[in-house]
Motif scaffolding. Structure first.
Motif, PDB file in Angstrom:
ATOM      1  N   LEU A 125       2.780   0.281   6.529  1.00  0.00           N
ATOM      2  CA  LEU A 125       1.465   0.906   6.686  1.00  0.00           C
ATOM      3  C   LEU A 125       1.396   2.241   5.952  1.00  0.00           C
ATOM      4  N   LEU A 126       2.445   3.041   6.050  1.00  0.00           N
ATOM      5  CA  LEU A 126       2.438   4.361   5.427  1.00  0.00           C
ATOM      6  C   LEU A 126       2.622   4.305   3.910  1.00  0.00           C
ATOM      7  N   VAL A 127       3.388   3.354   3.420  1.00  0.00           N
ATOM      8  CA  VAL A 127       3.716   3.298   1.995  1.00  0.00           C
ATOM      9  C   VAL A 127       2.750   2.408   1.215  1.00  0.00           C
ATOM     10  N   CYS A 128       2.130   1.475   1.893  1.00  0.00           N
ATOM     11  CA  CYS A 128       1.305   0.457   1.238  1.00  0.00           C
ATOM     12  C   CYS A 128       0.160   1.045   0.427  1.00  0.00           C
ATOM     13  N   LEU A 129      -0.657   1.877   1.014  1.00  0.00           N
ATOM     14  CA  LEU A 129      -1.846   2.387   0.324  1.00  0.00           C
ATOM     15  C   LEU A 129      -1.524   3.264  -0.884  1.00  0.00           C
ATOM     16  N   PRO A 130      -0.617   4.238  -0.772  1.00  0.00           N
ATOM     17  CA  PRO A 130      -0.321   5.045  -1.966  1.00  0.00           C
ATOM     18  C   PRO A 130       0.288   4.230  -3.114  1.00  0.00           C
ATOM     19  N   VAL A 131       1.192   3.330  -2.795  1.00  0.00           N
ATOM     20  CA  VAL A 131       1.823   2.522  -3.839  1.00  0.00           C
ATOM     21  C   VAL A 131       0.798   1.590  -4.480  1.00  0.00           C
ATOM     22  N   THR A 132      -0.041   0.976  -3.679  1.00  0.00           N
ATOM     23  CA  THR A 132      -1.081   0.097  -4.214  1.00  0.00           C
ATOM     24  C   THR A 132      -2.043   0.873  -5.109  1.00  0.00           C
ATOM     25  N   GLU A 175      -6.103  -9.878 -10.212  1.00  0.00           N
ATOM     26  CA  GLU A 175      -6.723  -9.007  -9.213  1.00  0.00           C
ATOM     27  C   GLU A 175      -6.061  -9.173  -7.849  1.00  0.00           C
ATOM     28  N   PHE A 176      -5.743 -10.405  -7.497  1.00  0.00           N
ATOM     29  CA  PHE A 176      -5.077 -10.657  -6.214  1.00  0.00           C
ATOM     30  C   PHE A 176      -3.690 -10.022  -6.193  1.00  0.00           C
ATOM     31  N   LEU A 177      -2.938 -10.192  -7.272  1.00  0.00           N
ATOM     32  CA  LEU A 177      -1.583  -9.639  -7.316  1.00  0.00           C
ATOM     33  C   LEU A 177      -1.583  -8.112  -7.332  1.00  0.00           C
ATOM     34  N   ILE A 178      -2.507  -7.509  -8.054  1.00  0.00           N
ATOM     35  CA  ILE A 178      -2.574  -6.051  -8.101  1.00  0.00           C
ATOM     36  C   ILE A 178      -3.045  -5.490  -6.764  1.00  0.00           C
ATOM     37  N   THR A 179      -3.962  -6.180  -6.105  1.00  0.00           N
ATOM     38  CA  THR A 179      -4.513  -5.673  -4.849  1.00  0.00           C
ATOM     39  C   THR A 179      -3.577  -5.887  -3.666  1.00  0.00           C
ATOM     40  N   TYR A 180      -3.041  -7.096  -3.523  1.00  0.00           N
ATOM     41  CA  TYR A 180      -2.254  -7.404  -2.320  1.00  0.00           C
ATOM     42  C   TYR A 180      -0.755  -7.550  -2.579  1.00  0.00           C
ATOM     43  N   GLY A 181      -0.355  -7.683  -3.818  1.00  0.00           N
ATOM     44  CA  GLY A 181       1.066  -7.838  -4.156  1.00  0.00           C
ATOM     45  C   GLY A 181       1.961  -6.705  -3.683  1.00  0.00           C
ATOM     46  N   PRO A 182       1.541  -5.429  -3.894  1.00  0.00           N
ATOM     47  CA  PRO A 182       2.390  -4.334  -3.409  1.00  0.00           C
ATOM     48  C   PRO A 182       2.631  -4.361  -1.902  1.00  0.00           C
ATOM     49  N   SER A 183       1.616  -4.761  -1.138  1.00  0.00           N
ATOM     50  CA  SER A 183       1.786  -4.851   0.321  1.00  0.00           C
ATOM     51  C   SER A 183       2.835  -5.897   0.676  1.00  0.00           C
ATOM     52  N   PHE A 184       2.762  -7.053   0.007  1.00  0.00           N
ATOM     53  CA  PHE A 184       3.740  -8.107   0.261  1.00  0.00           C
ATOM     54  C   PHE A 184       5.143  -7.644  -0.117  1.00  0.00           C
ATOM     55  N   LEU A 185       5.260  -7.011  -1.278  1.00  0.00           N
ATOM     56  CA  LEU A 185       6.566  -6.566  -1.761  1.00  0.00           C
ATOM     57  C   LEU A 185       7.166  -5.490  -0.860  1.00  0.00           C
ATOM     58  N   ILE A 186       6.360  -4.525  -0.448  1.00  0.00           N
ATOM     59  CA  ILE A 186       6.852  -3.454   0.428  1.00  0.00           C
ATOM     60  C   ILE A 186       7.303  -4.026   1.766  1.00  0.00           C
ATOM     61  N   THR A 187       6.553  -4.949   2.310  1.00  0.00           N
ATOM     62  CA  THR A 187       6.938  -5.570   3.581  1.00  0.00           C
ATOM     63  C   THR A 187       8.261  -6.312   3.439  1.00  0.00           C
ATOM     64  N   PHE A 188       8.421  -7.073   2.374  1.00  0.00           N
ATOM     65  CA  PHE A 188       9.656  -7.829   2.163  1.00  0.00           C
ATOM     66  C   PHE A 188      10.850  -6.900   1.984  1.00  0.00           C
ATOM     67  N   ILE A 189      10.665  -5.818   1.247  1.00  0.00           N
ATOM     68  CA  ILE A 189      11.757  -4.849   1.057  1.00  0.00           C
ATOM     69  C   ILE A 189      12.114  -4.173   2.375  1.00  0.00           C
ATOM     70  N   CYS A 190      11.112  -3.777   3.152  1.00  0.00           N
ATOM     71  CA  CYS A 190      11.382  -3.129   4.445  1.00  0.00           C
ATOM     72  C   CYS A 190      12.112  -4.061   5.403  1.00  0.00           C
ATOM     73  N   MET A 191      11.750  -5.342   5.380  1.00  0.00           N
ATOM     74  CA  MET A 191      12.442  -6.297   6.242  1.00  0.00           C
ATOM     75  C   MET A 191      13.916  -6.420   5.872  1.00  0.00           C
ATOM     76  N   GLY A 192      14.236  -6.271   4.613  1.00  0.00           N
ATOM     77  CA  GLY A 192      15.620  -6.367   4.181  1.00  0.00           C
ATOM     78  C   GLY A 192      16.404  -5.087   4.360  1.00  0.00           C
ATOM     79  N   VAL A 193      15.729  -3.942   4.242  1.00  0.00           N
ATOM     80  CA  VAL A 193      16.422  -2.655   4.284  1.00  0.00           C
ATOM     81  C   VAL A 193      16.785  -2.244   5.706  1.00  0.00           C
TER      82      VAL A 193
END
Length: 143
Positions: free
Chosen positions: A16-23, A112-130
């Motif tokens: 939630l905190l990282v998603c918006l700035p990175v996107t 447009e889909f990848l640029i808009t929602y891709g960072p959220s998916f990627l950040i979530t996946f990385i956080c789940m692993g870290v």
């Protein structure tokens, strides 16, 4: 269950905190690079805050739902890899159904889909692993 809740809160709050700035940064970089890629191409990138909150809530719910323990009576361990993959895929699938029902999925192109929602998916996946998912000690009385 306490460790599972702590893990889920860490993942969702960090996303939630990282998603918006990175996107936002990725959107701006993409829009700056777009004239170099194609001169007469128009794109619309906008991240609806409600959609981001829905994705975070879905991730929270699917993580808690997929917290399954394995092991014996003395100690319960979590299978983090299984939890991560199942929860991540379920949250994306439910989120895509949500976007489809709201009529937002058909209006977006692939980039447009990848640029808009891709960072959220990627950040979530990385956080789940870290973040670590610790084992819980279950107190059992032997009679």
């Amino acid at each position: 269950m306490k460790q599972a809740l702590i893990y889920t809160l860490k993942v969702t709050l960090t996303t939630l905190l990282v998603c918006l700035p990175v996107t936002f940064v990725i959107m701006m970089i993409y829009l700056r690079l777009l004239p170099l890629i194609a001169s007469n191409y128009s794109v619309s990138v906008n991240l609806d805050i409600k959609d981001a909150v829905v994705f975070i809530a879905l991730t929270f719910c699917t993580l808690l739902f997929n917290m399954k323990k394995k092991g014996g009576i003395a100690q319960a361990t979590y299978n983090k890899r299984s939890i991560k993959i199942n929860a991540f895929m379920a949250s994306i699938a439910i989120f895509l159904i949500y976007l489809l029902l709201r009529g937002k999925l058909m209006t977006l192109s692939v980039d447009e889909f990848l640029i808009t929602y891709g960072p959220s998916f990627l950040i979530t996946f990385i956080c789940m692993g870290v973040y670590p998912l610790k084992n819980e000690n279950v107190q059992a009385k032997v009679i």
